[in-house]
Motif scaffolding. Structure first.
Motif, short mmCIF file in Angstrom:
data_model
loop_
_atom_site.label_atom_id
_atom_site.label_comp_id
_atom_site.label_asym_id
_atom_site.label_seq_id
_atom_site.Cartn_x
_atom_site.Cartn_y
_atom_site.Cartn_z
N HIS A 81 0.81 -1.22 0.00
CA HIS A 81 0.00 0.00 0.00
C HIS A 81 0.85 1.28 0.00
N GLY A 82 2.09 1.17 -0.39
CA GLY A 82 2.89 2.38 -0.59
C GLY A 82 4.11 2.50 0.28
N GLY A 83 4.20 1.77 1.36
CA GLY A 83 5.41 1.75 2.17
C GLY A 83 5.69 3.00 2.98
N ASP A 84 4.69 3.85 3.20
CA ASP A 84 4.88 5.00 4.09
C ASP A 84 3.73 5.03 5.09
N GLU A 85 3.69 6.07 5.92
CA GLU A 85 2.68 6.11 6.98
C GLU A 85 1.25 6.07 6.44
N ARG A 86 1.02 6.53 5.23
CA ARG A 86 -0.33 6.50 4.64
C ARG A 86 -0.78 5.06 4.35
N ALA A 87 0.15 4.13 4.32
CA ALA A 87 -0.17 2.73 4.05
C ALA A 87 -0.84 2.04 5.24
N LEU A 88 -0.74 2.63 6.43
CA LEU A 88 -1.33 2.01 7.61
C LEU A 88 -2.83 1.78 7.48
N VAL A 121 2.23 -11.37 28.87
CA VAL A 121 2.41 -9.91 28.86
C VAL A 121 3.74 -9.56 28.20
N GLU A 122 4.80 -10.25 28.57
CA GLU A 122 6.11 -9.95 28.01
C GLU A 122 6.17 -10.27 26.51
N ILE A 123 5.61 -11.39 26.10
CA ILE A 123 5.57 -11.76 24.69
C ILE A 123 4.78 -10.71 23.92
N SER A 124 3.68 -10.25 24.48
CA SER A 124 2.84 -9.24 23.82
C SER A 124 3.56 -7.90 23.73
N ARG A 125 4.29 -7.53 24.75
CA ARG A 125 5.08 -6.28 24.69
C ARG A 125 6.10 -6.34 23.56
N ARG A 126 6.78 -7.47 23.44
CA ARG A 126 7.76 -7.61 22.35
C ARG A 126 7.08 -7.52 21.00
N HIS A 127 5.90 -8.14 20.87
CA HIS A 127 5.16 -8.05 19.61
C HIS A 127 4.83 -6.60 19.29
N LYS A 128 4.32 -5.88 20.27
CA LYS A 128 3.94 -4.48 20.05
C LYS A 128 5.16 -3.63 19.73
N GLN A 129 6.30 -3.94 20.34
CA GLN A 129 7.52 -3.20 20.02
C GLN A 129 7.95 -3.48 18.58
N ALA A 149 6.10 6.78 15.96
CA ALA A 149 5.68 5.39 15.74
C ALA A 149 4.83 4.91 16.91
N GLN A 150 5.22 5.28 18.12
CA GLN A 150 4.42 4.91 19.28
C GLN A 150 3.05 5.60 19.24
N ALA A 151 3.02 6.85 18.78
CA ALA A 151 1.74 7.56 18.67
C ALA A 151 0.84 6.90 17.63
N LEU A 152 1.45 6.30 16.62
CA LEU A 152 0.67 5.63 15.58
C LEU A 152 0.43 4.16 15.88
N ALA A 153 0.94 3.67 17.02
CA ALA A 153 0.64 2.28 17.40
C ALA A 153 -0.87 2.15 17.38
N VAL A 154 -1.34 1.23 16.64
CA VAL A 154 -2.74 1.20 16.21
C VAL A 154 -3.66 0.40 17.13
N ASP A 155 -3.27 0.20 18.38
CA ASP A 155 -4.07 -0.62 19.29
C ASP A 155 -5.48 -0.09 19.47
N SER A 166 -18.82 -2.01 12.27
CA SER A 166 -18.06 -1.85 11.04
C SER A 166 -16.71 -1.21 11.40
N PRO A 167 -15.64 -1.57 10.69
CA PRO A 167 -14.34 -0.99 11.00
C PRO A 167 -14.15 0.44 10.46
N GLU A 168 -15.14 0.95 9.75
CA GLU A 168 -14.96 2.24 9.06
C GLU A 168 -14.64 3.39 10.02
N ASP A 169 -15.32 3.48 11.15
CA ASP A 169 -15.03 4.57 12.09
C ASP A 169 -13.61 4.48 12.64
N ALA A 170 -13.17 3.28 12.94
CA ALA A 170 -11.81 3.09 13.44
C ALA A 170 -10.80 3.51 12.38
#
Length: 191
Positions: A81-88, A121-129, A149-155, A166-170
Motif C-alpha cells: 500500500h505504498g510503504g509510508d505512513e499513509r499505508a497504515l 504480557v512480556e511476549i505481547s510487549r515484544r510483539h507491540k515493540q 511510531a508509538q503515537a501511531l501504534a494502532v491498538d 463496522s471498521p470504518e469509524d476506526a
C-alpha cells in the motif's frame, strides 16, 4: 490459515500449532481445551504432550507463531500500500475487513491470561515493540521517529474495529491521526 488439503503431510507439531492458532484466535484461549486442539490437529494425546508438555507451553508457542505470521503479513501489507505512513489505513483495512477478524491476538491474550501467565504480557510487549518498529520504518527520518511510531501504534483502532459493527469509524480515526501527524511535520513532538 488452516489448509486441510495439506494437513496430513504437515509434521505433527505444525498441525498442532496451526490448529491452536485457528482455535485460540477464533474462540479464545481459555475457551479452547487441549482435547479440542488434539482433535483438530489429528494427533494423539501422547504426540501432543511430546511436543507441548502443558497448555501454557502451547500458548507461548501459539503467540510466537502468531507473531511471525502477523508481522510478516503486516510488513507485506504496508509495502503493498505504498510503504509510508499513509499505508497504515488501507493495510489495516484489509485485516479489519477480513471474515475472521477478531482483534489482536496479543491484546486478547493479555486480557485472558495476563495475571495468570505473566509470560503472555512480556511476549505481547515484544510483539507491540516489533509492530512499532515496522511503523517507524514507514515514517520519514526525524529525531522523533520512535515517538511518532508509538503515537501511531494502532491498538486503539484494533480494539475499536473489533467492538464496532463496522471498521470504518476506526479507520477514519486512524486516518485522521496519520494525517495530523504528517501535517505536524517530522520534528513535531506529540504532547
Amino acid at each position: 490459515m488452516k489448509d486441510t488439503s495439506t494437513a496430513e503431510i504437515l509434521p505433527a507439531r505444525e498441525r498442532i500449532l496451526r490448529a491452536a492458532h485457528e482455535l485460540f484466535y477464533r474462540e479464545g484461549i481459555r475457551a479452547t481445551g487441549v482435547d479440542r486442539v488434539i482433535a483438530a490437529s489429528g494427533v494423539t494425546k501422547v504426540t501432543f504432550y511430546r511436543h507441548f508438555p502443558s497448555k501454557n507451553d502451547l500458548i507461548r508457542e501459539f503467540l510466537a507463531f502468531r507473531h511471525q505470521y502477523w508481522i510478516s503479513w503486516f510488513t507485506d501489507a504496508v509495502q503493498r500500500h505504498g510503504g509510508d505512513e499513509r499505508a497504515l489505513v488501507p493495510a489495516l483495512g484489509e485485516w479489519f475487513g477480513g471474515e475472521h477478524y477478531r482483534g489482536c491476538a496479543f491484546i486478547n491474550s493479555v486480557g485472558e491470561l495476563g495475571t495468570t501467565l505473566p509470560d503472555v504480557v512480556e511476549i505481547s510487549r515484544r510483539h507491540k515493540q516489533d509492530m512499532a518498529s515496522v511503523i517507524a520504518g514507514l515514517l520519514p527520518s526525524s529525531s522523533h521517529r520512535e515517538r511518532h511510531a508509538q503515537a501511531l501504534a494502532v491498538d486503539g483502532a484494533i480494539v475499536r474495529a473489533q467492538m464496532d459493527t463496522s471498521p470504518e469509524d476506526a479507520l477514519r480515526t486512524l486516518d485522521w491521526i496519520v494525517t495530523a501527524l504528517s501535517a505536524a511535520g517530522t520534528d513535531a513532538v506529540p504532547r
